[in-house]
Design a protein around this motif. Structure first.
Motif, mmCIF file in Angstrom:
data_model
loop_
_atom_site.group_PDB
_atom_site.id
_atom_site.type_symbol
_atom_site.label_atom_id
_atom_site.label_comp_id
_atom_site.label_asym_id
_atom_site.label_seq_id
_atom_site.Cartn_x
_atom_site.Cartn_y
_atom_site.Cartn_z
ATOM 1 N N GLN A 367 2.084 -5.382 -7.895
ATOM 2 C CA GLN A 367 0.555 -5.139 -7.966
ATOM 3 C C GLN A 367 -0.198 -6.162 -8.595
ATOM 4 O OE1 GLN A 367 0.452 -1.185 -10.096
ATOM 5 N NE2 GLN A 367 2.319 -0.762 -9.628
ATOM 6 N N ARG A 370 -3.778 -6.044 -6.874
ATOM 7 C CA ARG A 370 -4.605 -5.005 -7.053
ATOM 8 C C ARG A 370 -3.584 -3.792 -7.690
ATOM 9 N NH1 ARG A 370 -6.124 0.393 -4.942
ATOM 10 N NH2 ARG A 370 -8.073 0.698 -5.436
ATOM 11 N N PHE A 372 -1.949 -0.236 -8.136
ATOM 12 C CA PHE A 372 -1.853 0.676 -7.427
ATOM 13 C C PHE A 372 -2.350 1.930 -7.774
ATOM 14 C CE2 PHE A 372 2.304 -0.597 -4.871
ATOM 15 C CZ PHE A 372 1.503 -1.457 -4.320
ATOM 16 N N THR A 373 -3.191 2.961 -7.340
ATOM 17 C CA THR A 373 -3.655 4.343 -7.755
ATOM 18 C C THR A 373 -2.644 5.304 -7.718
ATOM 19 O OG1 THR A 373 -4.304 4.729 -5.415
ATOM 20 C CG2 THR A 373 -6.078 3.544 -6.828
ATOM 21 N N MET A 380 3.111 3.256 -2.577
ATOM 22 C CA MET A 380 1.631 2.596 -2.538
ATOM 23 C C MET A 380 0.912 3.988 -1.957
ATOM 24 S SD MET A 380 0.280 -0.042 0.547
ATOM 25 C CE MET A 380 0.557 -1.487 -0.502
ATOM 26 N N ASP A 384 -4.393 2.529 -1.486
ATOM 27 C CA ASP A 384 -4.092 1.208 -1.618
ATOM 28 C C ASP A 384 -3.664 0.670 -0.381
ATOM 29 O OD1 ASP A 384 -3.590 1.668 -4.589
ATOM 30 O OD2 ASP A 384 -1.809 2.701 -4.175
#
Length: 544
Positions: A367, A370, A372-373, A380, A384
């Motif tokens: 990550q 970015r 990860f949500t 992922m 993402d």
């Protein structure tokens, strides 16, 4: 008048004719100071003195300046003597300054500038400077619109609200949204609820005039107006949730999306994908808070207007194309083998026919580019993946350059050194050898990359260097995508000519077009029930 006086030889200091008194010696004045008061009182009773005082009073009443000599218009017109009756003979020694309050230097210092002197002045009175009027430059709700523009707007409002004395319902509000507010039609519901704060279900003429004219909303630029409509009252930014009502109305009203009416699950996925694409390109800070400044710098408003005017949604390449959503979703579906809507590292390594190296995939799942949500560790989410595929397939865009720059920058110092780039290229070199291709040494590749980028300092690359070169995306393909690296080395002149003929198309646009054709051809060979999209079969390889 009876008084004791002593006759002395110095009688030149007084004028007996003017005073009409017997001669008085200075020594007598010293011994009897009250004589001066008696002389002054007697002087006031003289006819000439009375005439002079009356003349001065008349001049003061009409506002004429007082002269030192005591001259007055009334006295001169009457032909009377205008000279001040003197107690000294003419031709004698000049008198000392009078010891009155108005004539003393101390009194002059105290009263300077307070008013005109009792003795008068030959100088003209100085008038106060005119006050400069500063026009109002701050307005709470913005500068009011010109009166002619306001009258024109009121005329349009009266025309639209004619026959709707009780107000307009939400179904009839699109004409107000488009004709008066100049907004895309799918803003109608959001704007209606913004004005109808009491949730009455109607917007009256007066309430709209208050919103549009009295609050000076009509003078806002369209970007600021849209930002104000979408954001929550207590925030200064937009979140992904703020766009969902807008996408719901777009899905329900746009003719190019009517075929999704019977598949609400795909409507939600389409709306999510559009929002993810918006935040990928427009929210450059990457914090999920889209500011007004970011909105003004992006091209979202133009894309919204294009989507409202164009019946074929697939021609709106920025953000709203359904074909682009279809490609993204199907790519995710192919990798998500267990269909839990999450993909892991082993799933992603299969992307693009194993085009990526393990080292770059590791960096993605650490990550680095970015966070990860997904709340599941090592997984992922769909959001993402959207960021990943947009970055992978359009490395010419600035968000993509920033995404992959973070991956290659191992120590996070903001520069890409030869050692860092060699770390990723080593796996590429090994894959070339496994595929029986002639390997290209890193030293040769490094010289090629330096010639391609022309950095300010040849010993390393900065993000600024990469953003200043149109070919910088190929640097990342060289380092971790073997398929695209080989394609760049043996690029087809025909494809190069096509790119020059359509310079407005991005790398993502070309990729999505090719993949949609491929996916649609595969879909044509599948079962009709799956291909129609009416049936959701989780065992299918693709959702459509």
């Amino acid at each position: 008048m009876v008084m004791d006086v002593e006759v002395v030889k110095d009688i030149a200091s007084f004028d007996p004719e003017l005073l009409q008194l017997p001669e008085v010696s200075p020594s007598a004045l010293k011994e009897n100071p009250q004589i001066a008061d008696q002389l002054y009182t007697h002087w006031l009773t003289l006819p000439e003195t009375i005439k002079l005082v009356k003349s001065v009073i008349d001049d003061a009443k009409v506002g004429l300046p007082l002269g030192i000599s005591g001259t007055s218009n009334n006295a001169s017109s009457a032909g009377a003597s205008t000279s001040l009756p003197s107690i000294f003979p003419t031709g004698g020694t000049p008198p000392l300054s009078p010891r009155s309050m108005s004539g003393s230097p101390r009194a002059a210092r105290r009263g300077f500038g307070v008013g005109p002197s009792n003795l008068g002045s030959s100088l003209k009175p100085v008038s106060e400077p005119a006050k400069e009027v500063i026009p109002q430059f701050y307005f709470l709700n913005g500068r009011p619109p010109p009166s002619d523009l306001k009258d024109q707007c009121l005329s349009t409002i009266n025309h639209i609200f004619f026959g709707h004395e009780s107000g307009i319902h939400i179904q009839e509000f699109k004409s107000v949204t488009k004709e008066i507010c100049k907004l895309p039609s799918f803003f109608s519901s959001v704007l209606f609820k913004k004005i109808d704060v009491n949730c009455t279900g109607i917007v009256t003429r007066d309430s709209f005039i208050d919103y549009w004219i009295h609050r000076n909303t009509m003078i806002m630029d369209i970007t600021t107006h849209i930002f104000t409509i979408l954001k929550q009252p207590d925030r200064k930014y937009l979140t992904q949730e703020d766009f969902k009502p807008l996408l719901r109305e777009l899905l329900s009203s746009h003719p190019g999306l009517e075929f999704l009416q019977n598949t609400p699950e795909f409507q939600d996925r389409y709306a999510e994908t559009v929002i993810y694409r918006i935040f990928y390109y427009v929210n450059r800070s990457g914090n999920g808070h889209l500011t007004l400044r970011e909105l003004k710098r992006g091209n979202l408003i133009a894309a919204m207007q294009h989507a409202d005017e164009e019946e074929d949604i697939n021609k709106v390449l920025r953000y709203f194309s359904y074909e682009h959503f279809y490609v993204i979703y199907c790519k995710f579906w192919e990798l998500d083998t267990d269909h839990d809507f999450l993909i892991d590292k082993e799933n992603l390594i299969r992307y693009g026919n194993h085009a990526l190296t393990y080292r770059i995939v590791d960096r993605i799942f650490v990550q680095v580019p970015r966070k990860f949500t997904s709340k599941v560790e090592g997984k992922m989410s769909y959001e993402d993946f959207v960021y990943f595929i947009l970055a992978e397939e359009d490395k010419s865009s600035e968000p993509s350059l920033e995404y992959w720059f973070k991956c290659i920058d191992l120590d996070g110092n903001g520069i890409l050194t030869p050692n860092e780039m060699q770390f990723f290229y080593e796996e590429q070199l090994h894959r070339m050898e496994c595929m029986a291709q002639e390997p290209v040494l890193f030293e040769d590749i490094l010289c090629q990359m330096v010639d391609m980028i022309s950095p300010e300092i040849e010993s390393y690359f900065t993000l600024r260097d990469l953003k200043g070169c149109k070919l910088s995306g190929n640097i990342f393909n060289i380092l971790f995508n073997l398929n695209k690296f080989m394609a760049f080395e043996t690029r087809d002149p025909f494809l190069i000519r096509q790119e020059r003929e359509n310079p407005t198309l991005t790398e993502w646009d070309r990729f999505a077009h090719r993949e949609y054709i491929r996916l649609s051809m595969e879909e044509d060979g599948e079962d009709a029930s799956i291909g129609s999209g009416d049936v959701w079969d989780e065992s299918a390889e693709a959702p459509f």
